[in-house]
Design an enzyme around this catalytic site. Structure first.
Site, PDB file in Angstrom:
ATOM      1  CG  ASP A  51      40.280  62.754  30.003  1.00  0.00           C
ATOM      2  OD1 ASP A  51      41.311  62.852  30.704  1.00  0.00           O
ATOM      3  OD2 ASP A  51      40.132  61.866  29.146  1.00  0.00           O
ATOM      4  CB  CYS A  79      45.246  58.540  31.706  1.00  0.00           C
ATOM      5  SG  CYS A  79      45.195  56.781  32.131  1.00  0.00           S
ATOM      6  CG  HIS A 106      41.458  57.382  29.271  1.00  0.00           C
ATOM      7  ND1 HIS A 106      42.675  57.925  29.600  1.00  0.00           N
ATOM      8  CD2 HIS A 106      40.651  58.438  28.966  1.00  0.00           C
ATOM      9  CE1 HIS A 106      42.627  59.239  29.467  1.00  0.00           C
ATOM     10  NE2 HIS A 106      41.402  59.578  29.104  1.00  0.00           N
TER      11      HIS A 106
END
Length: 696
Positions: free
Chosen positions: A357, A276, A334
């Site tokens: 994202d 991530c 995250h």
């Protein structure tokens, strides 16, 4: 000499790029920002240009789109269309005659790589010349641009700054690691433009794609999908398996340029591998290069709510082992990005920071991407707003239902409403420290602002009180006779033992017989723990209203990992069972094991001058009781043309010092970044030093 004959055209790359705040960006083309004029010098021989007899027409091409722009001798540029105005002309004995023309692009122009043509029409002839290419970017300095940002300090941070910090670990023990965004590195801007050109949207309908590229909302959705390779020729392939032999361990990346260049050099094959923070950091690079203000954000205890019911279920055995049951999960952290833009597609009031994202988790309109979701819409629970607001809202607000089971039977449950989204943060502008932004996403709880007390950051485990099955999830009406807490004695560090205490309290005026189960599991930040690597079980008696403290210690050899990782996490849990009443209470905590840091010192760090050799020293003291070996790599965008790499062996308790010579070639805030992968300790050590390079 009646003929007007074009000699050459000068695009004034240096002057234009300074005025457009694109100086330093490396491209095969002139780099400009939309909504702003740029000047062109036209040199010609022969008679003087006569606007009554001669006509100059620019043709601006973004295949398959084009526009013709005749040169006017006077007037002001139109804010809504391309225009060209003759500034002045003057004879030059060395270069014939010179015409200076100012070209203006509207602030709604599509982002892309344009080709510039000039047609010279006289009474005797019509001649067309190809002048070259220019790359047109968004313009946060222009009020008419939908990415306009008022503050010059914030524009410098979120567009021009090429160094950053990524925050990882856990809310109780935050790790920061440096990242070089590298938007000024050779060829990086041209590669970023390729993401737009190779997108499925461009391949399917180039004309429609280019028309939509005026809108940063559209651009951001394209880039969110193109940074991962799930649906397209995207940049990065994700891998959370722990096995990276056919690629690069995600922990080894330290900057975006290596990734983007590798993608381009392999005919746009996906780079292996990313997780991530790598996806987010690369997207930040691309968005800043395109002119869209962007920052990297970390959400600690981030929920992945697969069934969209806003509840994450976690299961424990009666002996404290966390179980892998169900598809929902809470990641320890995250990482995503926020980009700054207007949202004319919403009702109003949702301009500003938008969540994007690129980590492939769930599909959005048929592709693996997320956002832009307005941060304000998440805060206001406007879950019907595009794009993907419900998913982001769940990431920061979902409840956690903790369940203790035995043989498929629920023994006790508890709902935790506070864990998810415990801390949301980014890098503070102009510094290398953390800025908390939790309150931008979440309303204040119980009238109190989001903040951590010193106790909360001290490594204490979360104590959960449970109801027995059938007596209500909130435990009302159930008298809790036993309390338990779990706390680390010191912050965990690689190479050291893990020491913690379990504190048990009898809240009743009668003695009790208790069973204590303590469990430790290794885990990765994005998934449930693996099997138990250490446990302790015993019975104990506790007197009326008594508190008992039990110390435990887990040796480093027991909790060390085999694969090199910088996100070494341990899940600790203790279950206390009242033998007579069958009441159970649980305390748990997840802790990252920090690595020792490398130290970097720069000689004369307050007088570092561009194009002048400087010396930095990388220092590390081996804390282990055995010799360690590894590769030391030092990098620095704007400081080092090539990375410095050397093989090292360091004896127990030995202090290693290595001088690094560098010649800065860019002014401003820059960063030296060193990392050492210990091949025999399965550990990555990092260090960084920021320096301000001054002009000569």
């Amino acid at each position: 000499m009646d003929e007007l004959k074009l000699r050459n055209v000068h695009l004034q790359q240096v002057q234009n790029q300074i005025r457009h705040n694109t100086d330093g960006l490396s491209s095969s083309t002139l780099v400009l920002r939309r909504g702003q004029s740029f000047t062109i010098l036209i040199n010609y021989d022969g008679r003087t240009y006569d606007p009554l007899k001669d006509k100059l027409v620019f043709r601006i091409v973004l295949v398959p789109l084009s526009v013709e722009v005749p040169v006017s001798v006077s007037g002001n540029p139109s804010p809504s269309q391309w225009s060209a105005i003759l500034e002045r002309s003057a004879p030059d004995p060395n270069a014939g005659r010179t015409q200076i023309v100012s070209l203006f692009s509207p602030a709604s122009s599509p982002v892309g790589v344009y080709t510039l043509h000039l047609r010279v029409e006289t009474r005797g002839s019509i001649k067309t010349h190809v002048l070259g290419q220019f790359t047109l970017l968004c313009n946060p300095w222009c009020q008419a641009d939908s990415v306009f940002m008022q503050s010059e300090d914030l524009r410098n941070e979120y567009i021009r700054n090429d160094i950053g910090l990524l925050f990882k670990g856990s809310p109780e023990n935050i790790d920061s690691r440096p990242w070089s965004f590298d938007q000024y590195e050779r060829g990086v801007l041209d590669i970023c433009m390729k993401l737009l050109q190779l997108s499925p949207q461009s391949q399917a309908d180039a004309r429609k794609d280019l028309q939509n590229r005026s809108n940063p909302v559209y651009i951001s959705r394209v880039i969110s999908a193109m940074v991962n390779c799930q649906d397209d020729k995207g940049v990065l392939m994700g891998n959370w398996s722990g096995k990276y032999s056919d690629g690069v361990n995600p922990s080894m990346w330290s900057g975006s340029a290596d990734i983007l260049r590798l993608w381009a050099a392999t005919q746009f094959s996906p780079v292996k591998y990313g997780q991530c923070w790598v996806f987010a950091a690369v997207m930040c690079t691309v968005m800043r290069a395109l002119g869209i203000p962007t920052r990297v954000v970390t959400n600690f205890n981030s929920a992945h709510d697969t069934n969209a019911n806003m509840v994450i279920e976690e299961y424990y055995s009666e002996k404290g082992e966390k179980l892998s049951i169900g598809r929902d999960s809470v990641w320890n952290f995250h990482v995503w990005v926020e980009s700054w833009m207007k949202r004319p597609d919403l009702d109003g009031g949702y301009d500003g920071w938008q969540v994007l994202d690129p980590t492939p988790q769930e599909m959005s309109a048929g592709m693996y991407r997320c956002g832009p979701a307005a941060v304000k819409a998440v805060h206001e629970q406007k879950v019907n707003a595009p794009y993907d607001v419900p998913f982001v809202y769940a990431e920061v607000n979902a409840d956690v239902r903790i369940i203790i089971i035995r043989d498929g039977k629920i023994l006790a449950t508890k709902v935790d409403k506070d864990r998810v989204g415990a801390l949301i943060c980014t890098k503070r502008p102009g510094t290398m420290v953390m800025q908390e932004i939790t309150a931008e996403y979440k309303t204040e709880m119980d009238g109190m602002p989001f903040m951590f007390s010193s106790d909360a950051r001290g490594g204490g485990g979360t104590a959960e009180r449970f109801s027995r099955s059938g007596e209500g999830a909130n435990g009302r009406g159930v008298r809790q006779g036993v309390g338990v807490s779990l706390q680390l004695l010191k912050a965990p560090v690689v190479g050291e033992n893990l020491s913690f205490i379990v504190k048990i309290t009898n809240n009743m005026a009668i003695p009790k017989l208790l069973r204590k189960h303590v469990n430790a599991q290794n885990k990765e930040y994005n998934r449930d723990p693996t099997g138990t690597f250490w446990e302790d079980h015993d019975d104990l008696k506790i007197g009326p209203n008594e508190t008992v403290t039990v110390k435990h210690e887990i040796s480093f050899t027991e909790h060390m990992l085999n694969e090199a990782m910088e996100d070494c996490l341990v899940n600790l849990a203790v279950v206390i069972e009242d033998v007579k009443s069958q009441e159970r209470v649980l305390a748990s905590g997840e802790y990252n094991i920090s690595s020792p840091a490398l130290n970097i010192q720069i000689q004369n760090e307050y007088s570092v001058i561009i194009n002048t050799q400087q010396v930095a020293t990388v220092t590390f003291t081996n804390p282990f009781n055995v010799a360690v070996s590894g590769d030391l790599i030092v990098a620095g965008s704007g400081l080092l043309e090539e990375k410095v790499q050397m093989r090292l062996t360091i004896q127990p308790r030995e202090t290693m010092k290595r001088p690094i010579r560098f010649i800065p070639w860019m002014t401003g805030a820059k960063m030296l970044h060193a990392f050492l992968e210990l091949t025999d300790r399965s550990t990555v050590l990092r260090g960084f030093k920021t320096v301000t390079v001054q002009a000569a």
